[in-house]
Design a protein around this motif. Sequence first.
Motif, PDB file in Angstrom:
ATOM      1  N   THR A  27       0.834  -1.199   0.000  1.00  0.00           N
ATOM      2  CA  THR A  27       0.000   0.000   0.000  1.00  0.00           C
ATOM      3  C   THR A  27       0.871   1.251   0.000  1.00  0.00           C
ATOM      4  OG1 THR A  27      -1.835  -1.102   1.128  1.00  0.00           O
ATOM      5  CG2 THR A  27      -1.728   1.299   1.300  1.00  0.00           C
ATOM      6  N   ALA A  28       1.895   1.254   0.836  1.00  0.00           N
ATOM      7  CA  ALA A  28       2.789   2.417   0.900  1.00  0.00           C
ATOM      8  C   ALA A  28       3.542   2.598  -0.410  1.00  0.00           C
ATOM      9  CB  ALA A  28       3.759   2.258   2.066  1.00  0.00           C
ATOM     10  N   ILE A  29       4.066   1.505  -0.928  1.00  0.00           N
ATOM     11  CA  ILE A  29       4.839   1.574  -2.167  1.00  0.00           C
ATOM     12  C   ILE A  29       3.954   2.001  -3.338  1.00  0.00           C
ATOM     13  CG2 ILE A  29       6.053   0.118  -3.859  1.00  0.00           C
ATOM     14  CD1 ILE A  29       7.296  -1.374  -1.511  1.00  0.00           C
ATOM     15  N   GLY A  30       2.664   1.653  -3.274  1.00  0.00           N
ATOM     16  CA  GLY A  30       1.766   1.983  -4.368  1.00  0.00           C
ATOM     17  C   GLY A  30       1.060   3.317  -4.217  1.00  0.00           C
ATOM     18  N   THR A  31       1.386   4.100  -3.188  1.00  0.00           N
ATOM     19  CA  THR A  31       0.752   5.400  -2.987  1.00  0.00           C
ATOM     20  C   THR A  31       1.514   6.464  -3.761  1.00  0.00           C
ATOM     21  OG1 THR A  31       0.012   4.725  -0.776  1.00  0.00           O
ATOM     22  CG2 THR A  31      -0.016   7.089  -1.267  1.00  0.00           C
ATOM     23  N   ARG A  32       0.913   6.948  -4.830  1.00  0.00           N
ATOM     24  CA  ARG A  32       1.602   7.860  -5.743  1.00  0.00           C
ATOM     25  C   ARG A  32       2.093   9.120  -5.047  1.00  0.00           C
ATOM     26  NH1 ARG A  32      -0.833   9.197 -11.557  1.00  0.00           N
ATOM     27  NH2 ARG A  32       0.069   7.128 -11.862  1.00  0.00           N
ATOM     28  N   THR A  33       1.272   9.686  -4.150  1.00  0.00           N
ATOM     29  CA  THR A  33       1.670  10.930  -3.490  1.00  0.00           C
ATOM     30  C   THR A  33       2.932  10.730  -2.666  1.00  0.00           C
ATOM     31  OG1 THR A  33      -0.633  11.664  -3.406  1.00  0.00           O
ATOM     32  CG2 THR A  33       0.920  12.757  -1.926  1.00  0.00           C
ATOM     33  N   CYS A  34       3.028   9.594  -1.966  1.00  0.00           N
ATOM     34  CA  CYS A  34       4.238   9.306  -1.188  1.00  0.00           C
ATOM     35  C   CYS A  34       5.459   9.246  -2.104  1.00  0.00           C
ATOM     36  CB  CYS A  34       4.093   7.985  -0.443  1.00  0.00           C
ATOM     37  SG  CYS A  34       2.898   7.994   0.906  1.00  0.00           S
ATOM     38  N   ARG A  79      -7.435   0.479   8.765  1.00  0.00           N
ATOM     39  CA  ARG A  79      -8.788   0.987   8.942  1.00  0.00           C
ATOM     40  C   ARG A  79      -9.754   0.092   8.169  1.00  0.00           C
ATOM     41  NH1 ARG A  79      -6.350   6.484   8.038  1.00  0.00           N
ATOM     42  NH2 ARG A  79      -6.083   7.403  10.114  1.00  0.00           N
ATOM     43  N   ASP A  80     -10.777  -0.378   8.870  1.00  0.00           N
ATOM     44  CA  ASP A  80     -11.799  -1.218   8.226  1.00  0.00           C
ATOM     45  C   ASP A  80     -11.167  -2.396   7.484  1.00  0.00           C
ATOM     46  OD1 ASP A  80     -13.774   0.555   9.112  1.00  0.00           O
ATOM     47  OD2 ASP A  80     -13.502   1.832   7.357  1.00  0.00           O
ATOM     48  N   ASP A  81     -10.241  -3.053   8.171  1.00  0.00           N
ATOM     49  CA  ASP A  81      -9.576  -4.244   7.623  1.00  0.00           C
ATOM     50  C   ASP A  81      -8.769  -3.947   6.362  1.00  0.00           C
ATOM     51  OD1 ASP A  81     -10.614  -5.868   9.654  1.00  0.00           O
ATOM     52  OD2 ASP A  81     -12.482  -6.148   8.535  1.00  0.00           O
ATOM     53  N   ASP A  82      -8.397  -2.695   6.182  1.00  0.00           N
ATOM     54  CA  ASP A  82      -7.570  -2.310   5.041  1.00  0.00           C
ATOM     55  C   ASP A  82      -6.430  -1.448   5.554  1.00  0.00           C
ATOM     56  OD1 ASP A  82      -6.720  -2.229   2.481  1.00  0.00           O
ATOM     57  OD2 ASP A  82      -8.317  -0.924   1.712  1.00  0.00           O
ATOM     58  N   HIS A  83      -5.385  -1.308   4.741  1.00  0.00           N
ATOM     59  CA  HIS A  83      -4.232  -0.511   5.144  1.00  0.00           C
ATOM     60  C   HIS A  83      -4.143   0.767   4.318  1.00  0.00           C
ATOM     61  CE1 HIS A  83      -2.949  -4.569   6.538  1.00  0.00           C
ATOM     62  NE2 HIS A  83      -2.487  -3.859   7.556  1.00  0.00           N
ATOM     63  N   GLU A  84      -3.642   1.817   4.949  1.00  0.00           N
ATOM     64  CA  GLU A  84      -3.351   3.058   4.242  1.00  0.00           C
ATOM     65  C   GLU A  84      -2.237   3.785   4.975  1.00  0.00           C
ATOM     66  OE1 GLU A  84      -6.432   6.366   5.643  1.00  0.00           O
ATOM     67  OE2 GLU A  84      -7.463   4.564   4.891  1.00  0.00           O
ATOM     68  N   VAL A  85      -1.530   4.636   4.244  1.00  0.00           N
ATOM     69  CA  VAL A  85      -0.477   5.406   4.893  1.00  0.00           C
ATOM     70  C   VAL A  85      -1.120   6.490   5.748  1.00  0.00           C
ATOM     71  CG1 VAL A  85       1.272   4.938   3.137  1.00  0.00           C
ATOM     72  CG2 VAL A  85      -0.259   6.900   2.860  1.00  0.00           C
ATOM     73  N   ALA A  86      -0.517   6.778   6.885  1.00  0.00           N
ATOM     74  CA  ALA A  86      -1.081   7.770   7.794  1.00  0.00           C
ATOM     75  C   ALA A  86      -1.021   9.172   7.201  1.00  0.00           C
ATOM     76  CB  ALA A  86      -0.347   7.726   9.132  1.00  0.00           C
ATOM     77  N   ASP A  87       0.076   9.501   6.546  1.00  0.00           N
ATOM     78  CA  ASP A  87       0.285  10.835   5.963  1.00  0.00           C
ATOM     79  C   ASP A  87       0.955  10.668   4.607  1.00  0.00           C
ATOM     80  OD1 ASP A  87      -0.494  12.643   8.278  1.00  0.00           O
ATOM     81  OD2 ASP A  87       1.055  11.437   9.233  1.00  0.00           O
ATOM     82  N   GLU A  88       0.183  10.744   3.546  1.00  0.00           N
ATOM     83  CA  GLU A  88       0.755  10.501   2.233  1.00  0.00           C
ATOM     84  C   GLU A  88       1.615  11.659   1.740  1.00  0.00           C
ATOM     85  OE1 GLU A  88      -2.428   9.702  -0.403  1.00  0.00           O
ATOM     86  OE2 GLU A  88      -3.161  11.766  -0.458  1.00  0.00           O
ATOM     87  N   HIS A  89       1.352  12.882   2.227  1.00  0.00           N
ATOM     88  CA  HIS A  89       2.217  14.020   1.894  1.00  0.00           C
ATOM     89  C   HIS A  89       3.386  14.019   2.886  1.00  0.00           C
ATOM     90  CE1 HIS A  89      -0.544  15.845  -1.032  1.00  0.00           C
ATOM     91  NE2 HIS A  89      -1.507  15.429  -0.225  1.00  0.00           N
TER      92      HIS A  89
END
Length: 282
Positions: free
Chosen positions: A15-22, A138-148
């Motif tokens: 998820t982190a590696i695939g977050t374009r903004t990061c 969150r809700d059984d899914d992952h996301e980066v806390a702060d993408e910027h």
Amino acid sequence: MRAVYATDLSEAIETAIGTRTCLECLGRYGIDTIDLVTVTSPNVTAGMPGSDVGKRTEAALERQRDLLEREGFAVETHVMRGTPHRRINGLADRVDANLVIVGSRGQSPLEQRLIGGTARNVARTSVRPLLVQRIVERDDDHEVADEHLFQRILYATDFSENAEHAFEQFDRLQTATKEALLVHVAPPKRRAGSGGVDDAEERLTDLGDDLRSRGIETTTQVREGVATDEILAAEAEFEPTTILLGARGKSPMRRLLLGSVSEDVTARANSNVLLVPPSRVR
């Protein structure tokens, strides 16, 4: 510039590696080449009859490599066996990395499920700038806390040589950072009007003027109390995307000990943490 990106090949790290903004933020930091590394246990034998561990590892690594290459990074992949933090730091030394990146999931002591159980050891022993990237569930899914990643920086300083070295990171962050809060924590029972507090305010003002001249909107605070608690309180108020800290210079043996402000903040913060070791450690 080059970064070593540690992955356990999990969905969370993907998820982190695939977050374009990061990834765009890493590009603004100056990173154009990434060494993607996963470390397997020496007890796992990929070549055992009937085992497809090696194939699954390579497939997952290639999938993450593709995500990075789509965003324009040159990528090299590495599968290593051994103690994870030693392999990660060893690779960073070998390729002369400018940054090491590890992911962290959870903040409380019972939830510190860090990549391979080693992010804390990487933080203790890294001799290169280390970005600890927060990943939340969150809700059984992952996301980066702060993408910027570097948009809002909280920089904590005790005006030591180590802290001054960390401040030099703004040379790389200035194109990515829009706002900054500069914080110094004075020991308890010191009041405004005392020489120490006045001097701290003046020194923070000088640092703030430096950042304002670079186009970064900057505010300063002198707080009083326990350093870790006050830095985390400032984090709750300012809501930075990353906390910038200088790590204390320690011998290899002392770096294994608990209790430093930088380690406590790294373990307890909700934000990403950019931890900068002293230049002399390298």
